[in-house]
Design a protein around this motif. Structure first.
Motif, PDB file in Angstrom:
ATOM      1  N   GLU A   1     -16.781-107.562   4.588  1.00 60.88           N
ATOM      2  CA  GLU A   1     -16.702-106.100   4.569  1.00 60.88           C
ATOM      3  C   GLU A   1     -16.568-105.581   3.134  1.00 60.88           C
ATOM      4  OE1 GLU A   1     -13.693-104.605   7.170  1.00 60.88           O
ATOM      5  OE2 GLU A   1     -14.490-105.685   8.895  1.00 60.88           O
ATOM      6  N   GLU A   2     -15.776-106.275   2.311  1.00 60.26           N
ATOM      7  CA  GLU A   2     -15.621-105.872   0.911  1.00 60.26           C
ATOM      8  C   GLU A   2     -16.945-106.013   0.168  1.00 60.26           C
ATOM      9  OE1 GLU A   2     -12.456-108.194  -0.688  1.00 60.26           O
ATOM     10  OE2 GLU A   2     -10.910-107.087   0.401  1.00 60.26           O
ATOM     11  N   ASP A   3     -17.673-107.105   0.460  1.00 60.41           N
ATOM     12  CA  ASP A   3     -18.971-107.302  -0.182  1.00 60.41           C
ATOM     13  C   ASP A   3     -19.943-106.195   0.203  1.00 60.41           C
ATOM     14  OD1 ASP A   3     -18.050-109.561  -1.402  1.00 60.41           O
ATOM     15  OD2 ASP A   3     -18.986-110.967   0.021  1.00 60.41           O
ATOM     16  N   LYS A   4     -19.910-105.772   1.431  1.00 59.73           N
ATOM     17  CA  LYS A   4     -20.790-104.681   1.873  1.00 59.73           C
ATOM     18  C   LYS A   4     -20.425-103.387   1.152  1.00 59.73           C
ATOM     19  CE  LYS A   4     -21.816-106.515   6.430  1.00 59.73           C
ATOM     20  NZ  LYS A   4     -21.618-106.338   7.871  1.00 59.73           N
ATOM     21  N   ASP A   5     -19.136-103.150   0.967  1.00 54.26           N
ATOM     22  CA  ASP A   5     -18.704-101.939   0.254  1.00 54.26           C
ATOM     23  C   ASP A   5     -19.165-101.975  -1.210  1.00 54.26           C
ATOM     24  OD1 ASP A   5     -17.509-101.022   2.516  1.00 54.26           O
ATOM     25  OD2 ASP A   5     -15.475-101.684   1.964  1.00 54.26           O
ATOM     26  N   ILE A   6     -19.080-103.131  -1.820  1.00 53.78           N
ATOM     27  CA  ILE A   6     -19.496-103.263  -3.223  1.00 53.78           C
ATOM     28  C   ILE A   6     -21.010-103.115  -3.345  1.00 53.78           C
ATOM     29  CG2 ILE A   6     -19.646-104.892  -5.144  1.00 53.78           C
ATOM     30  CD1 ILE A   6     -16.889-105.927  -4.283  1.00 53.78           C
ATOM     31  N   GLU A   7     -21.764-103.636  -2.406  1.00 51.31           N
ATOM     32  CA  GLU A   7     -23.230-103.555  -2.453  1.00 51.31           C
ATOM     33  C   GLU A   7     -23.718-102.112  -2.454  1.00 51.31           C
ATOM     34  OE1 GLU A   7     -25.148-105.834   0.552  1.00 51.31           O
ATOM     35  OE2 GLU A   7     -24.345-107.728  -0.172  1.00 51.31           O
TER      36      GLU A   7
END
Length: 151
Positions: A139-145
């Motif tokens: 989920e954090e990676d999706k937010d950063i993307e």
């Protein structure tokens, strides 16, 4: 056709003979017995119907309660892993817990079975924590993307 008329005539004769015989052999004792039985039936019938209705209503209520409890159980079975966090208690590694009290709190297991059970519970908890950690990282990676600029 002739057999059908014979059958109807025989039936009529037997009904009239049996009906006439029933009333000619009727004594006062039999009349009183019939009146008592019919009167008791007429007096008790409303109470029996009410009792039957009450029993039927109770069975319907029990069935509805059972269905409601089953529906609640099915709804309750779908809980998130976050709700489970902190509810599962892992037993300590000490084997003196049953010997100190002198009574067994559960099944009479041996040391290796208790250890095996503790290891299994710890593995399950660790696997659940790992899965939750991975999902949070995704989920954090999706937010950063979202904020990355593609050129």
């Amino acid at each position: 056709m002739d057999g059908l008329t014979n059958l109807a005539a025989t039936f009529g004769n037997r009904v009239s003979t049996n009906l006439r015989g029933s009333f000619t052999d009727l004594s006062w004792e039999k009349v009183i017995r019939i009146v008592i039985v019919a009167g008791a039936y007429m007096l008790l019938r409303p109470y029996l119907i009410k009792l039957g209705g009450r029993v039927q209503m109770q069975s319907h209520e029990e069935e509805a309660a059972r269905a409601e409890a089953e529906a609640e159980f099915k709804a309750k079975a779908k809980i998130s892993p976050n709700e489970l966090r902190g509810q599962v208690e892992v037993p300590d590694d000490t084997d003196e817990e049953d010997e100190a009290t002198g009574e067994a709190s559960g099944p009479d297991w041996g040391k290796t079975a208790r250890r095996r059970q503790r290891r299994m519970i710890k593995k399950l908890l660790d696997a659940e924590e790992q899965r939750l950690q991975e999902s949070l990282e995704e989920e954090e990676d999706k937010d950063i993307e979202e904020f990355l600029v593609k050129e």
